[in-house]
Enzyme design. Structure first.
Site, PDB file in Angstrom:
ATOM      1  N   ASP A  57       0.887  -1.167   0.000  1.00  0.00           N
ATOM      2  CA  ASP A  57       0.000   0.000   0.000  1.00  0.00           C
ATOM      3  C   ASP A  57       0.923   1.215   0.000  1.00  0.00           C
ATOM      4  O   ASP A  57       1.663   1.441   0.965  1.00  0.00           O
ATOM      5  CB  ASP A  57      -0.887  -0.012   1.241  1.00  0.00           C
ATOM      6  CG  ASP A  57      -1.806   1.199   1.339  1.00  0.00           C
ATOM      7  OD1 ASP A  57      -1.587   2.188   0.600  1.00  0.00           O
ATOM      8  OD2 ASP A  57      -2.736   1.166   2.162  1.00  0.00           O
ATOM      9  N   ASN A  84       3.928   3.621 -10.748  1.00  0.00           N
ATOM     10  CA  ASN A  84       2.676   3.570 -11.511  1.00  0.00           C
ATOM     11  C   ASN A  84       1.436   3.665 -10.620  1.00  0.00           C
ATOM     12  O   ASN A  84       0.412   4.183 -11.056  1.00  0.00           O
ATOM     13  CB  ASN A  84       2.642   2.265 -12.314  1.00  0.00           C
ATOM     14  CG  ASN A  84       1.277   1.967 -12.877  1.00  0.00           C
ATOM     15  OD1 ASN A  84       0.813   2.623 -13.800  1.00  0.00           O
ATOM     16  ND2 ASN A  84       0.610   0.958 -12.327  1.00  0.00           N
ATOM     17  N   SER A 135       2.626  10.025 -14.922  1.00  0.00           N
ATOM     18  CA  SER A 135       1.849  11.219 -14.647  1.00  0.00           C
ATOM     19  C   SER A 135       0.609  11.146 -15.528  1.00  0.00           C
ATOM     20  O   SER A 135      -0.005  10.087 -15.659  1.00  0.00           O
ATOM     21  CB  SER A 135       2.690  12.479 -14.909  1.00  0.00           C
ATOM     22  OG  SER A 135       1.967  13.649 -14.602  1.00  0.00           O
ATOM     23  N   TYR A 149      -6.630  15.868  -7.796  1.00  0.00           N
ATOM     24  CA  TYR A 149      -5.864  14.975  -8.669  1.00  0.00           C
ATOM     25  C   TYR A 149      -4.749  15.764  -9.355  1.00  0.00           C
ATOM     26  O   TYR A 149      -3.594  15.331  -9.392  1.00  0.00           O
ATOM     27  CB  TYR A 149      -6.799  14.349  -9.695  1.00  0.00           C
ATOM     28  CG  TYR A 149      -6.127  13.391 -10.647  1.00  0.00           C
ATOM     29  CD1 TYR A 149      -5.550  12.213 -10.188  1.00  0.00           C
ATOM     30  CD2 TYR A 149      -6.098  13.649 -12.018  1.00  0.00           C
ATOM     31  CE1 TYR A 149      -4.947  11.320 -11.057  1.00  0.00           C
ATOM     32  CE2 TYR A 149      -5.501  12.763 -12.896  1.00  0.00           C
ATOM     33  CZ  TYR A 149      -4.930  11.601 -12.417  1.00  0.00           C
ATOM     34  OH  TYR A 149      -4.332  10.720 -13.289  1.00  0.00           O
ATOM     35  N   LYS A 153      -0.533  15.456  -9.316  1.00  0.00           N
ATOM     36  CA  LYS A 153       0.242  15.231 -10.536  1.00  0.00           C
ATOM     37  C   LYS A 153       1.157  16.412 -10.863  1.00  0.00           C
ATOM     38  O   LYS A 153       2.301  16.202 -11.299  1.00  0.00           O
ATOM     39  CB  LYS A 153      -0.706  14.925 -11.709  1.00  0.00           C
ATOM     40  CG  LYS A 153      -1.435  13.596 -11.569  1.00  0.00           C
ATOM     41  CD  LYS A 153      -0.443  12.420 -11.428  1.00  0.00           C
ATOM     42  CE  LYS A 153      -1.151  11.077 -11.398  1.00  0.00           C
ATOM     43  NZ  LYS A 153      -0.205   9.943 -11.277  1.00  0.00           N
TER      44      LYS A 153
END
Length: 280
Positions: A57, A84, A135, A149, A153
Protein backbone atom coordinates in the site's frame (compact mmCIF):
# COMPACT_ATOMS: atom_id res chain seq x y z
CA UNK A 1 18.33 -7.82 -26.20
CA UNK A 2 19.72 -8.32 -22.70
CA UNK A 3 17.25 -9.25 -19.99
CA UNK A 4 16.28 -6.36 -17.72
CA UNK A 5 14.73 -6.37 -14.28
CA UNK A 6 11.89 -3.94 -13.56
CA UNK A 7 10.22 -2.85 -10.32
CA UNK A 8 6.63 -1.71 -10.95
CA UNK A 9 3.96 -0.64 -8.48
CA UNK A 10 0.32 -1.47 -9.12
CA UNK A 11 0.67 -4.31 -11.63
CA UNK A 12 -2.82 -5.74 -11.19
CA UNK A 13 -4.60 -3.33 -13.58
CA UNK A 14 -4.28 -0.49 -16.05
CA UNK A 15 -0.89 0.51 -17.41
CA UNK A 16 0.88 -1.53 -14.73
CA UNK A 17 -0.79 -4.73 -15.89
CA UNK A 18 -0.15 -4.00 -19.57
CA UNK A 19 3.51 -3.22 -18.91
CA UNK A 20 4.04 -6.33 -16.81
CA UNK A 21 2.50 -8.57 -19.45
CA UNK A 22 4.64 -7.12 -22.25
CA UNK A 23 7.84 -7.36 -20.23
CA UNK A 24 7.25 -10.91 -19.07
CA UNK A 25 6.32 -12.01 -22.58
CA UNK A 26 9.65 -10.79 -23.91
CA UNK A 27 11.58 -12.48 -21.10
CA UNK A 28 12.34 -9.63 -18.71
CA UNK A 29 11.98 -10.03 -14.95
CA UNK A 30 9.38 -8.01 -13.05
CA UNK A 31 9.17 -7.24 -9.36
CA UNK A 32 5.61 -6.08 -9.00
CA UNK A 33 3.50 -4.80 -6.14
CA UNK A 34 -0.22 -5.19 -5.57
CA UNK A 35 -2.70 -4.60 -2.78
CA UNK A 36 -4.42 -7.95 -3.44
CA UNK A 37 -1.91 -10.76 -3.76
CA UNK A 38 -4.39 -12.96 -5.65
CA UNK A 39 -4.94 -10.41 -8.40
CA UNK A 40 -1.99 -11.59 -10.51
CA UNK A 41 -2.17 -15.33 -9.88
CA UNK A 42 -2.64 -15.93 -13.60
CA UNK A 43 0.62 -14.13 -14.42
CA UNK A 44 2.49 -15.95 -11.67
CA UNK A 45 1.22 -19.30 -12.96
CA UNK A 46 2.20 -18.49 -16.54
CA UNK A 47 5.60 -16.87 -15.99
CA UNK A 48 6.83 -18.44 -12.75
CA UNK A 49 10.08 -17.06 -11.40
CA UNK A 50 10.17 -14.20 -13.91
CA UNK A 51 7.53 -12.51 -11.72
CA UNK A 52 8.28 -11.52 -8.13
CA UNK A 53 5.25 -10.16 -6.29
CA UNK A 54 4.79 -8.47 -2.94
CA UNK A 55 1.98 -6.68 -1.19
CA UNK A 56 2.25 -2.89 -0.96
CA UNK A 57 0.00 0.00 0.00
CA UNK A 58 1.92 3.06 -1.22
CA UNK A 59 0.42 5.22 1.54
CA UNK A 60 2.59 3.24 3.99
CA UNK A 61 6.10 4.71 3.79
CA UNK A 62 7.84 2.13 6.03
CA UNK A 63 6.30 -0.62 3.88
CA UNK A 64 7.58 1.06 0.70
CA UNK A 65 11.12 1.09 2.07
CA UNK A 66 10.89 -2.53 3.22
CA UNK A 67 9.51 -3.83 -0.09
CA UNK A 68 12.01 -1.92 -2.21
CA UNK A 69 14.91 -3.09 -0.03
CA UNK A 70 13.70 -6.68 -0.23
CA UNK A 71 13.30 -6.56 -4.02
CA UNK A 72 16.85 -5.30 -4.55
CA UNK A 73 18.18 -7.82 -2.03
CA UNK A 74 16.48 -10.82 -3.67
CA UNK A 75 16.79 -9.82 -7.33
CA UNK A 76 20.10 -8.00 -7.26
CA UNK A 77 20.33 -5.26 -9.83
CA UNK A 78 17.04 -3.59 -10.80
CA UNK A 79 17.37 -1.66 -14.04
CA UNK A 80 14.11 0.28 -14.08
CA UNK A 81 11.78 1.50 -11.34
CA UNK A 82 8.26 2.37 -12.51
CA UNK A 83 6.11 4.47 -10.19
CA UNK A 84 2.68 3.57 -11.51
CA UNK A 85 0.33 3.10 -8.54
CA UNK A 86 -2.25 5.85 -8.16
CA UNK A 87 -5.86 6.78 -8.80
CA UNK A 88 -8.10 9.69 -9.75
CA UNK A 89 -10.32 11.68 -7.42
CA UNK A 90 -13.18 13.38 -9.24
CA UNK A 91 -15.15 16.26 -7.77
CA UNK A 92 -14.94 19.96 -7.05
CA UNK A 93 -12.56 20.86 -4.22
CA UNK A 94 -15.42 21.76 -1.89
CA UNK A 95 -17.18 18.45 -2.56
CA UNK A 96 -14.28 16.35 -1.32
CA UNK A 97 -13.96 15.09 2.23
CA UNK A 98 -10.84 15.69 4.29
CA UNK A 99 -10.12 11.96 4.29
CA UNK A 100 -10.40 11.81 0.50
CA UNK A 101 -7.98 14.72 0.13
CA UNK A 102 -5.45 13.18 2.50
CA UNK A 103 -5.62 9.75 0.86
CA UNK A 104 -5.27 11.19 -2.64
CA UNK A 105 -2.16 13.17 -1.69
CA UNK A 106 -0.66 10.28 0.28
CA UNK A 107 -1.16 7.87 -2.62
CA UNK A 108 -0.33 9.86 -5.74
CA UNK A 109 2.20 12.36 -4.40
CA UNK A 110 3.76 11.22 -1.12
CA UNK A 111 3.71 7.55 -2.13
CA UNK A 112 5.43 8.29 -5.43
CA UNK A 113 8.03 10.50 -3.76
CA UNK A 114 8.83 7.90 -1.13
CA UNK A 115 9.07 5.09 -3.70
CA UNK A 116 11.65 7.08 -5.63
CA UNK A 117 13.53 8.04 -2.47
CA UNK A 118 13.63 4.40 -1.33
CA UNK A 119 15.04 3.37 -4.72
CA UNK A 120 17.76 6.01 -5.03
CA UNK A 121 20.35 4.51 -2.63
CA UNK A 122 20.17 1.19 -4.50
CA UNK A 123 20.39 2.80 -7.94
CA UNK A 124 23.38 4.91 -6.86
CA UNK A 125 25.12 1.88 -5.40
CA UNK A 126 24.73 -0.14 -8.60
CA UNK A 127 25.99 2.70 -10.79
CA UNK A 128 22.74 3.97 -12.25
CA UNK A 129 19.34 3.04 -13.61
CA UNK A 130 16.08 4.48 -14.82
CA UNK A 131 12.97 5.77 -13.08
CA UNK A 132 9.70 6.12 -14.98
CA UNK A 133 7.05 8.19 -13.24
CA UNK A 134 3.50 7.83 -14.51
CA UNK A 135 1.85 11.22 -14.65
CA UNK A 136 -0.96 12.30 -16.97
CA UNK A 137 -2.04 15.00 -19.37
CA UNK A 138 -3.43 16.43 -16.12
CA UNK A 139 0.13 17.02 -14.95
CA UNK A 140 0.47 19.85 -17.45
CA UNK A 141 -3.14 21.01 -17.83
CA UNK A 142 -6.10 21.28 -15.47
CA UNK A 143 -9.79 20.46 -15.77
CA UNK A 144 -12.67 21.45 -13.46
CA UNK A 145 -13.54 18.63 -11.10
CA UNK A 146 -9.98 17.38 -10.84
CA UNK A 147 -8.38 19.92 -8.52
CA UNK A 148 -6.88 17.49 -6.00
CA UNK A 149 -5.86 14.97 -8.67
CA UNK A 150 -4.08 17.79 -10.51
CA UNK A 151 -2.45 18.94 -7.28
CA UNK A 152 -0.82 15.53 -6.90
CA UNK A 153 0.24 15.23 -10.54
CA UNK A 154 1.58 18.78 -10.84
CA UNK A 155 3.37 18.17 -7.56
CA UNK A 156 5.05 14.94 -8.64
CA UNK A 157 6.09 16.54 -11.94
CA UNK A 158 7.90 19.32 -10.07
CA UNK A 159 9.57 16.79 -7.79
CA UNK A 160 10.76 14.60 -10.67
CA UNK A 161 11.99 17.52 -12.77
CA UNK A 162 14.16 18.82 -9.91
CA UNK A 163 15.35 15.28 -9.13
CA UNK A 164 16.51 14.86 -12.72
CA UNK A 165 19.16 17.50 -12.03
CA UNK A 166 20.06 16.20 -8.57
CA UNK A 167 20.85 12.63 -9.60
CA UNK A 168 22.31 13.18 -13.08
CA UNK A 169 25.90 12.68 -11.75
CA UNK A 170 24.91 9.18 -10.60
CA UNK A 171 23.82 7.99 -14.07
CA UNK A 172 20.17 7.86 -12.99
CA UNK A 173 17.73 8.94 -15.69
CA UNK A 174 14.13 9.96 -15.03
CA UNK A 175 11.14 10.20 -17.36
CA UNK A 176 7.66 11.62 -16.80
CA UNK A 177 4.93 9.92 -18.83
CA UNK A 178 1.82 11.98 -19.64
CA UNK A 179 -0.89 9.81 -21.23
CA UNK A 180 -4.24 11.10 -22.35
CA UNK A 181 -7.35 8.97 -22.22
CA UNK A 182 -6.69 5.25 -22.67
CA UNK A 183 -8.88 2.19 -22.85
CA UNK A 184 -7.95 0.81 -19.46
CA UNK A 185 -10.26 0.14 -16.52
CA UNK A 186 -9.51 3.58 -15.03
CA UNK A 187 -13.16 4.64 -14.78
CA UNK A 188 -14.21 1.42 -13.06
CA UNK A 189 -11.24 0.76 -10.78
CA UNK A 190 -8.87 3.72 -11.03
CA UNK A 191 -11.02 6.59 -9.83
CA UNK A 192 -13.27 7.71 -6.99
CA UNK A 193 -16.12 10.15 -7.58
CA UNK A 194 -17.05 12.37 -4.65
CA UNK A 195 -20.71 12.98 -3.70
CA UNK A 196 -22.11 15.97 -5.57
CA UNK A 197 -23.15 19.21 -3.88
CA UNK A 198 -26.28 20.74 -5.40
CA UNK A 199 -24.65 24.18 -5.34
CA UNK A 200 -22.08 22.98 -7.86
CA UNK A 201 -24.65 21.96 -10.47
CA UNK A 202 -23.97 25.32 -12.19
CA UNK A 203 -20.19 24.87 -11.97
CA UNK A 204 -18.04 23.52 -14.84
CA UNK A 205 -17.05 20.83 -12.32
CA UNK A 206 -20.49 19.27 -12.80
CA UNK A 207 -19.92 19.03 -16.56
CA UNK A 208 -16.55 17.41 -15.91
CA UNK A 209 -18.20 14.90 -13.59
CA UNK A 210 -20.85 14.02 -16.17
CA UNK A 211 -18.19 13.55 -18.85
CA UNK A 212 -16.33 11.17 -16.59
CA UNK A 213 -19.46 9.19 -15.73
CA UNK A 214 -20.64 8.99 -19.36
CA UNK A 215 -19.81 5.43 -20.42
CA UNK A 216 -20.56 6.20 -24.07
CA UNK A 217 -17.34 8.24 -24.30
CA UNK A 218 -14.60 5.87 -25.47
CA UNK A 219 -10.97 7.04 -25.08
CA UNK A 220 -8.79 7.02 -28.20
CA UNK A 221 -5.61 5.82 -26.52
CA UNK A 222 -4.39 2.25 -26.97
CA UNK A 223 -2.74 1.28 -23.65
CA UNK A 224 -0.68 -1.50 -25.24
CA UNK A 225 0.90 0.95 -27.70
CA UNK A 226 1.47 3.49 -24.93
CA UNK A 227 3.18 0.94 -22.70
CA UNK A 228 5.44 -0.21 -25.51
CA UNK A 229 6.67 3.37 -25.93
CA UNK A 230 7.31 3.61 -22.19
CA UNK A 231 9.33 0.38 -22.30
CA UNK A 232 11.26 1.43 -25.41
CA UNK A 233 12.15 4.78 -23.80
CA UNK A 234 14.63 2.97 -21.56
CA UNK A 235 16.82 2.41 -24.63
CA UNK A 236 17.05 6.17 -25.25
CA UNK A 237 20.08 8.03 -23.96
CA UNK A 238 19.75 10.45 -22.34
CA UNK A 239 16.40 9.57 -20.84
CA UNK A 240 13.54 11.64 -22.32
CA UNK A 241 12.30 14.11 -19.72
CA UNK A 242 8.66 13.80 -20.75
CA UNK A 243 6.62 11.59 -23.05
CA UNK A 244 3.14 12.74 -24.09
CA UNK A 245 1.00 9.82 -25.26
CA UNK A 246 -2.21 10.22 -27.23
CA UNK A 247 -3.38 12.89 -29.63
CA UNK A 248 -5.60 14.33 -26.89
CA UNK A 249 -2.62 14.65 -24.57
CA UNK A 250 -0.57 16.40 -27.26
CA UNK A 251 -3.31 18.91 -28.13
CA UNK A 252 -4.30 19.70 -24.54
CA UNK A 253 -0.70 20.13 -23.34
CA UNK A 254 0.19 22.21 -26.40
CA UNK A 255 -2.75 24.53 -25.76
CA UNK A 256 -1.94 24.83 -22.06
CA UNK A 257 1.75 25.60 -22.59
CA UNK A 258 1.06 28.06 -25.43
CA UNK A 259 -1.47 29.90 -23.28
CA UNK A 260 0.89 30.12 -20.31
CA UNK A 261 3.72 31.39 -22.49
CA UNK A 262 1.49 34.07 -24.02
CA UNK A 263 0.42 35.19 -20.53
CA UNK A 264 4.06 35.32 -19.40
CA UNK A 265 5.18 37.34 -22.42
CA UNK A 266 2.38 39.85 -21.77
CA UNK A 267 3.82 40.41 -18.27
CA UNK A 268 7.45 40.87 -19.32
CA UNK A 269 7.59 44.64 -18.74
CA UNK A 270 5.75 44.27 -15.44
CA UNK A 271 8.16 41.57 -14.24
CA UNK A 272 11.24 43.61 -15.16
CA UNK A 273 9.81 46.72 -13.48
CA UNK A 274 10.23 45.18 -10.01
CA UNK A 275 14.04 44.87 -10.23
CA UNK A 276 16.40 47.34 -8.57
CA UNK A 277 18.11 49.58 -11.13
CA UNK A 278 21.32 48.01 -12.45
CA UNK A 279 23.43 50.72 -10.80
CA UNK A 280 21.69 50.41 -7.40
Amino acid sequence: MAQRTWFITGINSGFGRHMTEQLLERGDRVAGTVRNMNSVDDLKLKYGDLLWVDHLDVTDTPAIIAVVDQAFKQLGKIDVVVSNAGYGLIGAAEELTNDQITHQINTNLVGSIQLVRASLPHLRAQGGGRIIQLSTVGGQAAFPGGSLYHATKWGIEGFIEALMLEVAPFNIGLTLVEPGGARTNFKDHGAIVAPQMQSYEISPAAKGRRSFEDNTIVPMGDPAKMVKIMIDSVDQHPAPKRIALGSDSYHVIHQALTGRLEELEAQKDLAFSTDFPKDA
